[in-house]
Write a protein that holds these residues in place. Structure first.
Motif, PDB file in Angstrom:
ATOM      1  N   ALA B 160       0.839  -1.212   0.000  1.00 58.92           N
ATOM      2  CA  ALA B 160       0.000   0.000   0.000  1.00 58.92           C
ATOM      3  C   ALA B 160       0.866   1.252   0.000  1.00 58.92           C
ATOM      4  O   ALA B 160       0.530   2.246  -0.649  1.00 58.92           O
ATOM      5  CB  ALA B 160      -0.949   0.002   1.201  1.00 58.92           C
ATOM      6  N   VAL B 161       1.988   1.236   0.727  1.00 53.41           N
ATOM      7  CA  VAL B 161       2.888   2.402   0.733  1.00 53.41           C
ATOM      8  C   VAL B 161       3.545   2.536  -0.636  1.00 53.41           C
ATOM      9  O   VAL B 161       3.594   3.623  -1.223  1.00 53.41           O
ATOM     10  CB  VAL B 161       3.948   2.293   1.853  1.00 53.41           C
ATOM     11  CG1 VAL B 161       4.951   3.444   1.763  1.00 53.41           C
ATOM     12  CG2 VAL B 161       3.276   2.294   3.228  1.00 53.41           C
ATOM     13  N   ALA B 168       1.418   6.229   4.932  1.00 54.22           N
ATOM     14  CA  ALA B 168       2.237   5.293   5.696  1.00 54.22           C
ATOM     15  C   ALA B 168       1.282   4.307   6.360  1.00 54.22           C
ATOM     16  O   ALA B 168       0.064   4.521   6.358  1.00 54.22           O
ATOM     17  CB  ALA B 168       3.074   6.030   6.736  1.00 54.22           C
ATOM     18  N   THR B 169       1.833   3.217   6.897  1.00 51.67           N
ATOM     19  CA  THR B 169       0.974   2.173   7.466  1.00 51.67           C
ATOM     20  C   THR B 169       1.611   1.609   8.736  1.00 51.67           C
ATOM     21  O   THR B 169       2.789   1.824   9.005  1.00 51.67           O
ATOM     22  CB  THR B 169       0.786   1.003   6.469  1.00 51.67           C
ATOM     23  OG1 THR B 169       2.068   0.440   6.162  1.00 51.67           O
ATOM     24  CG2 THR B 169       0.145   1.464   5.167  1.00 51.67           C
ATOM     25  N   LEU B 170       0.792   0.865   9.490  1.00 49.87           N
ATOM     26  CA  LEU B 170       1.340   0.088  10.603  1.00 49.87           C
ATOM     27  C   LEU B 170       1.300  -1.382  10.235  1.00 49.87           C
ATOM     28  O   LEU B 170       0.356  -1.856   9.600  1.00 49.87           O
ATOM     29  CB  LEU B 170       0.514   0.283  11.883  1.00 49.87           C
ATOM     30  CG  LEU B 170       0.671   1.568  12.681  1.00 49.87           C
ATOM     31  CD1 LEU B 170      -0.105   1.429  13.994  1.00 49.87           C
ATOM     32  CD2 LEU B 170       2.130   1.920  12.964  1.00 49.87           C
ATOM     33  N   GLY B 171       2.343  -2.094  10.644  1.00 48.08           N
ATOM     34  CA  GLY B 171       2.393  -3.541  10.476  1.00 48.08           C
ATOM     35  C   GLY B 171       2.835  -4.184  11.772  1.00 48.08           C
ATOM     36  O   GLY B 171       2.974  -3.508  12.804  1.00 48.08           O
ATOM     37  N   THR B 172       3.032  -5.487  11.743  1.00 42.18           N
ATOM     38  CA  THR B 172       3.618  -6.187  12.889  1.00 42.18           C
ATOM     39  C   THR B 172       4.712  -7.099  12.359  1.00 42.18           C
ATOM     40  O   THR B 172       4.695  -7.500  11.195  1.00 42.18           O
ATOM     41  CB  THR B 172       2.590  -7.037  13.660  1.00 42.18           C
ATOM     42  OG1 THR B 172       2.041  -8.022  12.773  1.00 42.18           O
ATOM     43  CG2 THR B 172       1.478  -6.199  14.240  1.00 42.18           C
ATOM     44  N   GLY B 213       5.163  -1.977  14.306  1.00 38.89           N
ATOM     45  CA  GLY B 213       6.061  -0.944  13.783  1.00 38.89           C
ATOM     46  C   GLY B 213       5.527  -0.302  12.523  1.00 38.89           C
ATOM     47  O   GLY B 213       4.572  -0.783  11.905  1.00 38.89           O
ATOM     48  N   PRO B 214       6.166   0.821  12.107  1.00 35.07           N
ATOM     49  CA  PRO B 214       5.727   1.574  10.936  1.00 35.07           C
ATOM     50  C   PRO B 214       6.352   1.126   9.622  1.00 35.07           C
ATOM     51  O   PRO B 214       7.477   0.614   9.597  1.00 35.07           O
ATOM     52  CB  PRO B 214       6.191   2.996  11.261  1.00 35.07           C
ATOM     53  CG  PRO B 214       7.413   2.814  12.099  1.00 35.07           C
ATOM     54  CD  PRO B 214       7.236   1.519  12.851  1.00 35.07           C
ATOM     55  N   LEU B 215       5.627   1.330   8.526  1.00 30.43           N
ATOM     56  CA  LEU B 215       6.161   1.221   7.167  1.00 30.43           C
ATOM     57  C   LEU B 215       5.855   2.547   6.497  1.00 30.43           C
ATOM     58  O   LEU B 215       4.715   3.038   6.583  1.00 30.43           O
ATOM     59  CB  LEU B 215       5.508   0.069   6.399  1.00 30.43           C
ATOM     60  CG  LEU B 215       5.798  -1.330   6.970  1.00 30.43           C
ATOM     61  CD1 LEU B 215       4.639  -1.795   7.820  1.00 30.43           C
ATOM     62  CD2 LEU B 215       6.075  -2.316   5.853  1.00 30.43           C
ATOM     63  N   ALA B 216       6.862   3.134   5.829  1.00 30.34           N
ATOM     64  CA  ALA B 216       6.682   4.490   5.327  1.00 30.34           C
ATOM     65  C   ALA B 216       7.515   4.742   4.088  1.00 30.34           C
ATOM     66  O   ALA B 216       8.335   3.920   3.704  1.00 30.34           O
ATOM     67  CB  ALA B 216       7.029   5.500   6.419  1.00 30.34           C
ATOM     68  N   ARG B 217       7.252   5.903   3.469  1.00 29.50           N
ATOM     69  CA  ARG B 217       7.935   6.281   2.240  1.00 29.50           C
ATOM     70  C   ARG B 217       9.385   6.675   2.509  1.00 29.50           C
ATOM     71  O   ARG B 217      10.235   6.488   1.669  1.00 29.50           O
ATOM     72  CB  ARG B 217       7.168   7.451   1.603  1.00 29.50           C
ATOM     73  CG  ARG B 217       7.528   7.723   0.174  1.00 29.50           C
ATOM     74  CD  ARG B 217       6.309   8.155  -0.600  1.00 29.50           C
ATOM     75  NE  ARG B 217       5.360   7.060  -0.667  1.00 29.50           N
ATOM     76  CZ  ARG B 217       4.066   7.157  -0.452  1.00 29.50           C
ATOM     77  NH1 ARG B 217       3.527   8.288  -0.163  1.00 29.50           N
ATOM     78  NH2 ARG B 217       3.307   6.091  -0.537  1.00 29.50           N
ATOM     79  N   ASP B 218       9.655   7.274   3.678  1.00 25.66           N
ATOM     80  CA  ASP B 218      11.043   7.623   3.996  1.00 25.66           C
ATOM     81  C   ASP B 218      11.312   7.461   5.490  1.00 25.66           C
ATOM     82  O   ASP B 218      10.411   7.143   6.279  1.00 25.66           O
ATOM     83  CB  ASP B 218      11.409   9.021   3.468  1.00 25.66           C
ATOM     84  CG  ASP B 218      10.729  10.155   4.227  1.00 25.66           C
ATOM     85  OD1 ASP B 218       9.998   9.884   5.215  1.00 25.66           O
ATOM     86  OD2 ASP B 218      10.922  11.319   3.841  1.00 25.66           O
TER      87      ASP B 218
END
Lengths: 95, 488
Positions: B160-161, B168-172, B213-218
């Motif tokens: 998705a990111v 941005a998104t949250l994952g585990t 934790g986070p997943l993001a563009r930067d």
């Protein structure tokens, strides 16, 4: 063979999983392969090593024993597959 | 530059200056999801109405001068996070009809800052998988190549990111479930130290390993999101009560004088040539930035996958006992009594990989095998953790590849669970040690697929991890975005 059909059926009963004939067959081979792989842990002498249950060492977490408002029965039952008289309804347990 | 290509910090500027509204931004994202998700399948649930209501509320806050970095920013959540009033399936048929009655602490923290929740993201069922092929909602397709997996289990969160379907998104991450998909999709993903972020309201897989934790563009967006969700939570007795540093304040401090260790066990023969080359170039970049590169050894690395698949499955077999058709979820009752109802419910509700892991874990905990498998694995875990603590006596950070290869093809490993498990070989040790790790883009393969660089930090040294990642990101340019069919 580390895993037999009989063992797979026994473990499935413990895990409350109804497995089809096909699944028992497939899982016997796959679990056997994984158990064969994890065998490598026996290369290590772990005599006297303390097991790690949690990576961050911590003591028991206590909180004050204080009463608080709860969300209530209706809230707790909102996802119940079957409910009756403010209870979860299940198939008959005792004949 | 498209609105949907931007970062949290860029959008925050435009929201706070009044140049754009959160409603307009949210609409742009909803439209982007509509255009691209038939191709990617990153979303299980799209929350159009709720998202637009969140956005309108955020616009009101902004108008009143009450703006935080996340206010009005459209985010999305892996479908493992309980989020009040929203369907939460965890990628499983057994929770097909489950509507969360409350918010996970992390979700409540994002909402309190005024973030907009666009929806719930696809994932491997109960976070068990490395390819996102084990989902009741079908596989996610890698935005860089639709025939390839996005990685897993947070495959939807990473895709998705990459596809610009959320800022941005949250994952585990239990064994690499944030870092491996981040690497395969070319985004930044961070697994914090165990205990840094609350697990309350996050559906449990392996409780001694799971971390949000986070997943993001930067890297900066990653730091922003971590700062928003980290910190002690009385509702999670394993969350750790220590202050959360201001990650943004130290982000640009650089790596001059830092000692970065290269664990020799991670540079093995089976490593893909393009991955090896990209990681070697990254090492040179760090040298140029003033870091000192040191050889180190983590001697028990080779035992980590075996150790993980005993501990994680044992914990899963216990955690997943709750799906019994009594209190929530789908029930299957064919009139064979209570035990029969349990067995039929679980047989119909769980997918193949989940059943396999429950079986393995139940076996490892069963009478006569507990000492040989579960206890043995816990002792080996001590050795693996000690490897890291010893290495961190001499270095500040460790640098490794995230995965041995770039994203593999859909279907390539489904029939061989052991090969699938081995794709997490470089990420699993970090979870066993309980420390923090970050994945960031470091190049493209000859086939044009993203390659990830892993940085591993000392326990609770996420600030150092983010600093080192930011330094690399700013010295290089791997910010290329994948082109979807909808973009052509």
């Amino acid at each position: 063979m580390k895993m037999t059909r009989q063992e797979v059926e026994h473990v499935a009963r413990l895990a409350r999983l109804a497995l089809s004939e096909d699944e028992v067959e497939r899982m016997t081979g796959q679990l056997d392969a994984v158990l064969g792989y994890v065998e490598k842990l026996n290369e290590l002498d772990t005599e006297g090593i303390v097991p790690t249950a949690h990576a961050v060492p911590m003591e028991n977490a206590f909180r004050a024993d204080e009463s608080r408002a709860s969300r209530g029965v209706v809230w707790a039952l909102q996802n119940a597959p079957e409910a009756t008289d403010e209870c979860f309804k299940v198939p008959k347990v005792i004949e | 530059m498209q609105l949907t290509d931007q970062t949290i910090h860029q959008l925050h500027q435009r929201l706070s200056s009044g140049e754009i509204s959160s409603v307009a931004l949210t609409e742009a994202y909803l439209q982007r999801i509509e255009q691209t998700d038939p191709e990617v399948n990153a979303y299980i649930t799209i929350c159009r109405d709720a998202a637009l209501a969140d956005a309108a509320a955020a616009d009101k806050r902004i108008a009143a001068g009450d703006i935080d970095l996340l206010t009005g920013i459209p985010l999305a959540l892996k479908d493992i996070f309980n989020s009040e009033g929203l369907r939460t399936t965890c990628g499983s048929k057994i929770l097909d009809n489950f509507v969360s009655p409350y918010d996970a602490t992390t979700v409540a923290r994002l909402k309190a800052r005024g973030a907009v929740i666009l929806g719930k993201l696809n994932m491997d069922e109960f976070a068990m998988g490395s390819s996102n092929e084990n989902s009741a909602a079908g596989p996610v397709r890698n935005p860089w190549d639709g025939e390839r997996v996005p990685g897993g289990s947070s495959g939807g969160s990473a895709a998705a990111v990459a596809a610009r379907q959320a800022v941005a998104t949250l994952g585990t991450d239990t064994g690499g479930s944030i870092r491996q998909p981040a690497a395969h999709c070319g985004v930044v993903g961070l697994k914090p130290t165990y205990g840094r972020v609350s697990r309350y309201g996050v559906i449990a897989y392996a409780s001694s390993l799971d971390q949000v934790g986070p997943l993001a563009r930067d890297v900066e967006d990653c730091a922003t999101l971590l700062g928003a969700v980290a910190g002690y939570d009385p509702a999670d007795s394993t969350s750790v009560d220590r202050p959360v540093p201001d990650y943004l304040a130290t982000l640009k401090d650089g790596v001059n004088g830092k000692r970065i260790g290269l664990p020799r066990e991670y540079f093995i023969d089976g490593l893909d040539a393009d991955v090896k080359c990209a990681v070697e170039r990254a090492i040179e970049t760090y040298r140029t930035l003033g870091a000192e590169i040191v050889d180190v050894s983590l001697p028990h690395t080779d035992y980590a996958v075996a150790c993980y698949y005993l501990i994680a499955t044992a914990e899963a077999s216990s955690n997943l006992a709750r799906y019994d058709g009594v209190r929530f979820g789908v029930r299957r009752d064919e009139g064979e009594g209570l035990i029969g109802m349990y067995q039929q419910t679980r047989a119909a509700g769980f997918g193949e990989e989940v059943k396999r892991r429950i079986m393995l874990g139940t076996y490892a905990l069963s009478s006569g095998y507990y000492d040989a498998y579960y206890l043995k694995a816990q002792k080996v875990r001590t050795l693996i953790r000690q490897d890291f603590l010893d290495a961190f006596e001499n270095v500040d950070l460790l640098l490794t590849p995230v995965a041995p290869t770039p994203a593999f093809k859909i279907g390539e490993k489904v029939d061989d669970p052991l090969q699938m498990y081995l794709s997490d070989i470089f990420t699993i040790p970090v979870n066993l040690a309980g420390t923090c790790g970050l994945s960031l883009p470091c190049g493209l393969s000859a086939d044009g697929l993203p390659i990830g660089l892993q940085l591993i930090g000392k326990p609770f040294a996420e600030d150092e991890l983010l600093q080192a990642a930011w330094a690399f990101e700013n010295a290089t340019d791997f910010s290329q975005l994948p082109q979807l069919a909808a973009d052509r």
